[in-house]
Design a protein around this motif. Structure first.
Motif, PDB file in Angstrom:
ATOM      1  N   LEU A  42      11.626   2.819  13.615  1.00 16.41           N
ATOM      2  CA  LEU A  42      12.616   1.799  13.962  1.00 16.41           C
ATOM      3  C   LEU A  42      14.026   2.168  13.505  1.00 16.41           C
ATOM      4  O   LEU A  42      15.003   1.798  14.134  1.00 16.41           O
ATOM      5  CB  LEU A  42      12.232   0.451  13.334  1.00 16.41           C
ATOM      6  N   GLY A  43      14.100   2.835  12.371  1.00  9.21           N
ATOM      7  CA  GLY A  43      15.399   3.164  11.795  1.00  9.21           C
ATOM      8  C   GLY A  43      15.965   2.055  10.930  1.00  9.21           C
ATOM      9  O   GLY A  43      17.151   2.062  10.595  1.00  9.21           O
ATOM     10  N   PHE A  44      15.152   1.089  10.540  1.00  2.13           N
ATOM     11  CA  PHE A  44      15.574   0.016   9.639  1.00  2.13           C
ATOM     12  C   PHE A  44      14.359  -0.532   8.912  1.00  2.13           C
ATOM     13  O   PHE A  44      13.218  -0.324   9.325  1.00  2.13           O
ATOM     14  CB  PHE A  44      16.317  -1.107  10.377  1.00  2.13           C
ATOM     15  N   ARG A  45      14.642  -1.210   7.793  1.00  2.98           N
ATOM     16  CA  ARG A  45      13.570  -1.810   6.991  1.00  2.98           C
ATOM     17  C   ARG A  45      13.165  -3.154   7.571  1.00  2.98           C
ATOM     18  O   ARG A  45      13.986  -3.873   8.150  1.00  2.98           O
ATOM     19  CB  ARG A  45      14.016  -1.985   5.546  1.00  2.98           C
ATOM     20  N   LEU A  46      11.911  -3.474   7.402  1.00  2.00           N
ATOM     21  CA  LEU A  46      11.398  -4.786   7.801  1.00  2.00           C
ATOM     22  C   LEU A  46      11.663  -5.792   6.680  1.00  2.00           C
ATOM     23  O   LEU A  46      11.651  -5.422   5.503  1.00  2.00           O
ATOM     24  CB  LEU A  46       9.896  -4.708   8.059  1.00  2.00           C
ATOM     25  N   PRO A  47      11.869  -7.043   7.018  1.00  4.69           N
ATOM     26  CA  PRO A  47      11.991  -8.069   5.973  1.00  4.69           C
ATOM     27  C   PRO A  47      10.705  -8.120   5.144  1.00  4.69           C
ATOM     28  O   PRO A  47       9.605  -7.895   5.661  1.00  4.69           O
ATOM     29  CB  PRO A  47      12.176  -9.366   6.763  1.00  4.69           C
ATOM     30  N   GLN A  48      10.852  -8.409   3.860  1.00  9.85           N
ATOM     31  CA  GLN A  48       9.702  -8.375   2.956  1.00  9.85           C
ATOM     32  C   GLN A  48       8.573  -9.300   3.410  1.00  9.85           C
ATOM     33  O   GLN A  48       7.406  -8.926   3.358  1.00  9.85           O
ATOM     34  CB  GLN A  48      10.126  -8.727   1.527  1.00  9.85           C
ATOM     35  N   LEU A  49       8.895 -10.501   3.864  1.00  3.22           N
ATOM     36  CA  LEU A  49       7.846 -11.429   4.293  1.00  3.22           C
ATOM     37  C   LEU A  49       7.077 -10.865   5.482  1.00  3.22           C
ATOM     38  O   LEU A  49       5.843 -10.959   5.535  1.00  3.22           O
ATOM     39  CB  LEU A  49       8.425 -12.801   4.623  1.00  3.22           C
ATOM     40  N   LEU A  50       7.747 -10.246   6.427  1.00  3.19           N
ATOM     41  CA  LEU A  50       7.063  -9.644   7.579  1.00  3.19           C
ATOM     42  C   LEU A  50       6.169  -8.493   7.110  1.00  3.19           C
ATOM     43  O   LEU A  50       5.015  -8.372   7.541  1.00  3.19           O
ATOM     44  CB  LEU A  50       8.075  -9.167   8.615  1.00  3.19           C
ATOM     45  N   THR A  51       6.687  -7.676   6.203  1.00  5.05           N
ATOM     46  CA  THR A  51       5.885  -6.588   5.630  1.00  5.05           C
ATOM     47  C   THR A  51       4.639  -7.152   4.958  1.00  5.05           C
ATOM     48  O   THR A  51       3.526  -6.648   5.158  1.00  5.05           O
ATOM     49  CB  THR A  51       6.721  -5.780   4.626  1.00  5.05           C
ATOM     50  N   ASP A  52       4.814  -8.207   4.170  1.00  8.84           N
ATOM     51  CA  ASP A  52       3.675  -8.821   3.480  1.00  8.84           C
ATOM     52  C   ASP A  52       2.632  -9.351   4.457  1.00  8.84           C
ATOM     53  O   ASP A  52       1.426  -9.257   4.197  1.00  8.84           O
ATOM     54  CB  ASP A  52       4.143  -9.952   2.562  1.00  8.84           C
ATOM     55  N   LEU A  53       3.060  -9.901   5.584  1.00 11.02           N
ATOM     56  CA  LEU A  53       2.106 -10.385   6.584  1.00 11.02           C
ATOM     57  C   LEU A  53       1.224  -9.244   7.079  1.00 11.02           C
ATOM     58  O   LEU A  53      -0.004  -9.376   7.161  1.00 11.02           O
ATOM     59  CB  LEU A  53       2.829 -11.020   7.764  1.00 11.02           C
ATOM     60  N   TYR A  54       1.850  -8.125   7.419  1.00 10.09           N
ATOM     61  CA  TYR A  54       1.091  -6.983   7.925  1.00 10.09           C
ATOM     62  C   TYR A  54       0.244  -6.324   6.832  1.00 10.09           C
ATOM     63  O   TYR A  54      -0.858  -5.848   7.112  1.00 10.09           O
ATOM     64  CB  TYR A  54       2.023  -5.959   8.566  1.00 10.09           C
ATOM     65  N   LEU A  55       0.740  -6.289   5.599  1.00  7.60           N
ATOM     66  CA  LEU A  55       0.001  -5.663   4.497  1.00  7.60           C
ATOM     67  C   LEU A  55      -1.128  -6.543   3.954  1.00  7.60           C
ATOM     68  O   LEU A  55      -2.132  -6.027   3.472  1.00  7.60           O
ATOM     69  CB  LEU A  55       0.942  -5.332   3.340  1.00  7.60           C
ATOM     70  N   ARG A  56      -0.961  -7.868   4.029  1.00  7.10           N
ATOM     71  CA  ARG A  56      -1.909  -8.751   3.356  1.00  7.10           C
ATOM     72  C   ARG A  56      -2.747  -9.632   4.271  1.00  7.10           C
ATOM     73  O   ARG A  56      -3.832 -10.055   3.878  1.00  7.10           O
ATOM     74  CB  ARG A  56      -1.150  -9.623   2.369  1.00  7.10           C
ATOM     75  N   VAL A  57      -2.250  -9.929   5.483  1.00  7.96           N
ATOM     76  CA  VAL A  57      -3.005 -10.840   6.358  1.00  7.96           C
ATOM     77  C   VAL A  57      -3.731 -10.063   7.443  1.00  7.96           C
ATOM     78  O   VAL A  57      -4.946 -10.171   7.589  1.00  7.96           O
ATOM     79  CB  VAL A  57      -2.086 -11.923   6.967  1.00  7.96           C
ATOM     80  N   GLY A  58      -3.016  -9.295   8.239  1.00  8.87           N
ATOM     81  CA  GLY A  58      -3.661  -8.527   9.306  1.00  8.87           C
ATOM     82  C   GLY A  58      -2.626  -7.826  10.164  1.00  8.87           C
ATOM     83  O   GLY A  58      -1.440  -8.167  10.139  1.00  8.87           O
ATOM     84  N   ASP A  59      -3.093  -6.864  10.925  1.00 12.50           N
ATOM     85  CA  ASP A  59      -2.219  -6.114  11.833  1.00 12.50           C
ATOM     86  C   ASP A  59      -2.110  -6.873  13.151  1.00 12.50           C
ATOM     87  O   ASP A  59      -2.615  -6.451  14.185  1.00 12.50           O
ATOM     88  CB  ASP A  59      -2.766  -4.709  12.055  1.00 12.50           C
TER      89      ASP A  59
END
Length: 188
Positions: A42-59
Protein backbone atom coordinates in the motif's frame (compact mmCIF):
# COMPACT_ATOMS: atom_id res chain seq x y z
CA UNK A 1 -9.63 -2.97 30.10
CA UNK A 2 -9.50 0.02 27.75
CA UNK A 3 -12.43 1.16 25.66
CA UNK A 4 -10.75 -0.16 22.48
CA UNK A 5 -10.05 -3.52 24.14
CA UNK A 6 -13.72 -3.74 25.14
CA UNK A 7 -14.76 -2.90 21.59
CA UNK A 8 -12.42 -5.55 20.14
CA UNK A 9 -13.91 -8.12 22.53
CA UNK A 10 -17.45 -7.19 21.48
CA UNK A 11 -16.52 -7.31 17.78
CA UNK A 12 -14.83 -10.70 18.23
CA UNK A 13 -17.89 -12.07 20.05
CA UNK A 14 -20.27 -10.91 17.32
CA UNK A 15 -17.87 -12.09 14.60
CA UNK A 16 -17.86 -15.61 16.05
CA UNK A 17 -21.66 -15.70 16.16
CA UNK A 18 -22.77 -14.06 12.90
CA UNK A 19 -21.84 -14.50 9.24
CA UNK A 20 -22.13 -11.78 6.66
CA UNK A 21 -23.64 -12.61 3.31
CA UNK A 22 -21.41 -14.99 1.34
CA UNK A 23 -19.18 -16.12 4.23
CA UNK A 24 -19.57 -19.65 5.60
CA UNK A 25 -17.00 -19.30 8.39
CA UNK A 26 -14.81 -16.76 10.09
CA UNK A 27 -11.31 -16.85 8.56
CA UNK A 28 -8.33 -17.16 10.86
CA UNK A 29 -6.59 -13.90 11.78
CA UNK A 30 -3.52 -12.86 9.78
CA UNK A 31 -0.03 -12.70 11.23
CA UNK A 32 2.21 -9.65 11.65
CA UNK A 33 4.17 -10.56 8.51
CA UNK A 34 0.97 -10.35 6.44
CA UNK A 35 0.21 -6.90 7.85
CA UNK A 36 3.77 -5.80 7.03
CA UNK A 37 3.43 -7.11 3.45
CA UNK A 38 0.08 -5.32 3.08
CA UNK A 39 1.50 -2.02 4.33
CA UNK A 40 4.51 -2.37 2.01
CA UNK A 41 2.20 -2.95 -0.98
CA UNK A 42 0.00 0.00 0.00
CA UNK A 43 2.82 2.38 0.82
CA UNK A 44 1.24 3.49 4.11
CA UNK A 45 0.53 2.16 7.59
CA UNK A 46 -2.87 0.86 8.59
CA UNK A 47 -4.63 2.40 11.59
CA UNK A 48 -3.94 0.39 14.75
CA UNK A 49 -7.59 -0.60 15.27
CA UNK A 50 -7.84 -1.97 11.71
CA UNK A 51 -4.57 -3.86 12.22
CA UNK A 52 -5.92 -5.29 15.48
CA UNK A 53 -9.09 -6.49 13.73
CA UNK A 54 -7.08 -8.45 11.17
CA UNK A 55 -4.55 -9.73 13.75
CA UNK A 56 -7.04 -10.68 16.47
CA UNK A 57 -10.50 -11.27 14.98
CA UNK A 58 -10.12 -12.64 11.45
CA UNK A 59 -8.97 -12.01 7.90
CA UNK A 60 -12.30 -10.49 6.91
CA UNK A 61 -15.62 -12.29 7.05
CA UNK A 62 -17.24 -10.22 9.80
CA UNK A 63 -19.00 -6.88 9.94
CA UNK A 64 -22.02 -5.33 8.26
CA UNK A 65 -23.50 -6.60 4.98
CA UNK A 66 -20.77 -8.51 3.08
CA UNK A 67 -18.32 -8.06 5.96
CA UNK A 68 -14.71 -6.95 5.99
CA UNK A 69 -12.64 -7.84 2.97
CA UNK A 70 -9.65 -10.09 3.44
CA UNK A 71 -6.57 -7.93 3.95
CA UNK A 72 -4.02 -9.20 1.44
CA UNK A 73 -4.96 -12.62 0.15
CA UNK A 74 -8.42 -13.70 -0.94
CA UNK A 75 -9.69 -16.66 1.07
CA UNK A 76 -12.67 -18.78 -0.08
CA UNK A 77 -15.00 -15.80 -0.47
CA UNK A 78 -15.14 -14.27 -3.94
CA UNK A 79 -14.32 -10.84 -2.56
CA UNK A 80 -11.03 -9.24 -3.61
CA UNK A 81 -8.57 -8.45 -0.85
CA UNK A 82 -8.61 -4.89 0.48
CA UNK A 83 -5.08 -4.23 -0.79
CA UNK A 84 -5.92 -5.58 -4.26
CA UNK A 85 -9.07 -3.44 -4.46
CA UNK A 86 -7.22 -0.30 -3.30
CA UNK A 87 -4.47 -0.73 -5.88
CA UNK A 88 -7.03 -1.38 -8.64
CA UNK A 89 -9.03 1.71 -7.62
CA UNK A 90 -5.91 3.89 -7.63
CA UNK A 91 -4.96 2.58 -11.09
CA UNK A 92 -8.47 3.24 -12.42
CA UNK A 93 -8.28 6.78 -11.03
CA UNK A 94 -5.05 7.39 -12.94
CA UNK A 95 -6.84 6.39 -16.16
CA UNK A 96 -10.00 8.40 -15.39
CA UNK A 97 -9.16 11.57 -13.43
CA UNK A 98 -12.86 12.49 -13.27
CA UNK A 99 -13.22 9.63 -10.77
CA UNK A 100 -10.30 10.08 -8.35
CA UNK A 101 -9.50 7.59 -5.62
CA UNK A 102 -7.83 9.36 -2.69
CA UNK A 103 -4.46 8.13 -1.52
CA UNK A 104 -4.71 6.29 1.78
CA UNK A 105 -8.43 5.47 1.52
CA UNK A 106 -8.58 1.70 1.86
CA UNK A 107 -11.77 -0.16 0.89
CA UNK A 108 -12.56 -2.54 3.74
CA UNK A 109 -16.10 -3.75 3.07
CA UNK A 110 -18.04 -4.33 -0.14
CA UNK A 111 -21.71 -3.31 -0.17
CA UNK A 112 -22.60 -4.60 -3.64
CA UNK A 113 -23.00 -2.61 -6.89
CA UNK A 114 -19.34 -1.45 -6.59
CA UNK A 115 -20.06 0.40 -3.32
CA UNK A 116 -17.50 0.21 -0.51
CA UNK A 117 -16.98 1.23 3.08
CA UNK A 118 -13.45 2.60 3.25
CA UNK A 119 -11.07 3.63 6.02
CA UNK A 120 -9.23 6.90 5.57
CA UNK A 121 -5.85 5.72 6.82
CA UNK A 122 -4.56 9.31 6.77
CA UNK A 123 -7.17 10.68 9.17
CA UNK A 124 -6.31 10.68 12.89
CA UNK A 125 -9.38 8.66 13.88
CA UNK A 126 -9.56 6.43 10.80
CA UNK A 127 -12.73 8.00 9.42
CA UNK A 128 -14.95 5.49 7.62
CA UNK A 129 -16.12 6.71 4.23
CA UNK A 130 -18.80 5.31 1.96
CA UNK A 131 -18.08 5.21 -1.77
CA UNK A 132 -21.16 5.14 -4.01
CA UNK A 133 -19.96 5.08 -7.64
CA UNK A 134 -23.51 4.97 -9.00
CA UNK A 135 -23.74 8.74 -8.46
CA UNK A 136 -23.65 11.19 -11.35
CA UNK A 137 -20.09 12.28 -10.56
CA UNK A 138 -17.29 11.75 -8.05
CA UNK A 139 -18.29 14.81 -6.02
CA UNK A 140 -21.53 13.02 -5.12
CA UNK A 141 -20.01 9.58 -4.61
CA UNK A 142 -18.22 10.00 -1.26
CA UNK A 143 -19.88 10.21 2.17
CA UNK A 144 -18.80 10.06 5.79
CA UNK A 145 -20.16 6.78 7.11
CA UNK A 146 -18.69 7.22 10.61
CA UNK A 147 -16.27 9.73 12.16
CA UNK A 148 -14.00 6.86 13.23
CA UNK A 149 -13.49 3.16 12.68
CA UNK A 150 -14.35 2.62 16.35
CA UNK A 151 -17.70 4.39 15.84
CA UNK A 152 -18.37 2.32 12.70
CA UNK A 153 -17.69 -0.92 14.60
CA UNK A 154 -19.86 0.17 17.53
CA UNK A 155 -22.74 0.89 15.12
CA UNK A 156 -22.40 -2.64 13.71
CA UNK A 157 -22.19 -4.33 17.12
CA UNK A 158 -25.06 -2.24 18.53
CA UNK A 159 -27.25 -2.52 15.42
CA UNK A 160 -27.44 1.26 14.99
CA UNK A 161 -25.84 1.68 11.53
CA UNK A 162 -27.64 3.42 8.69
CA UNK A 163 -27.93 0.06 6.90
CA UNK A 164 -30.19 -1.44 9.59
CA UNK A 165 -33.84 -1.70 8.55
CA UNK A 166 -34.93 0.16 11.68
CA UNK A 167 -32.71 3.12 10.77
CA UNK A 168 -34.13 4.09 7.38
CA UNK A 169 -34.03 7.80 8.25
CA UNK A 170 -30.29 7.98 8.93
CA UNK A 171 -28.33 9.80 6.24
CA UNK A 172 -24.64 10.31 5.67
CA UNK A 173 -23.03 13.69 5.07
CA UNK A 174 -20.99 14.21 1.90
CA UNK A 175 -17.22 13.92 2.40
CA UNK A 176 -16.09 17.52 2.12
CA UNK A 177 -12.38 16.67 1.81
CA UNK A 178 -12.58 14.73 -1.46
CA UNK A 179 -11.29 17.53 -3.70
CA UNK A 180 -8.68 18.63 -1.18
CA UNK A 181 -7.35 15.07 -0.90
CA UNK A 182 -7.35 14.46 -4.65
CA UNK A 183 -6.15 17.88 -5.88
CA UNK A 184 -2.46 16.99 -5.49
CA UNK A 185 -2.99 13.71 -7.32
CA UNK A 186 -4.54 15.56 -10.27
CA UNK A 187 -1.65 18.04 -10.36
CA UNK A 188 0.97 15.32 -10.60
Amino acid sequence: MTEIEQLLTRVADKARNTRPWGWTSLPEPVDAATVARAEAALGFRLPQLLTDLYLRVGDGGFGPEYGLLPLLDSPPADEPAAVTQYLANRESARKDPDWPWPEGVLPISHWGCAMYACVDCRSPHATVLFFEPNADDADHAWYVDAPSLADWLRAWVDGTGWYEETNDGLQMAPWADLRIRTASARAS
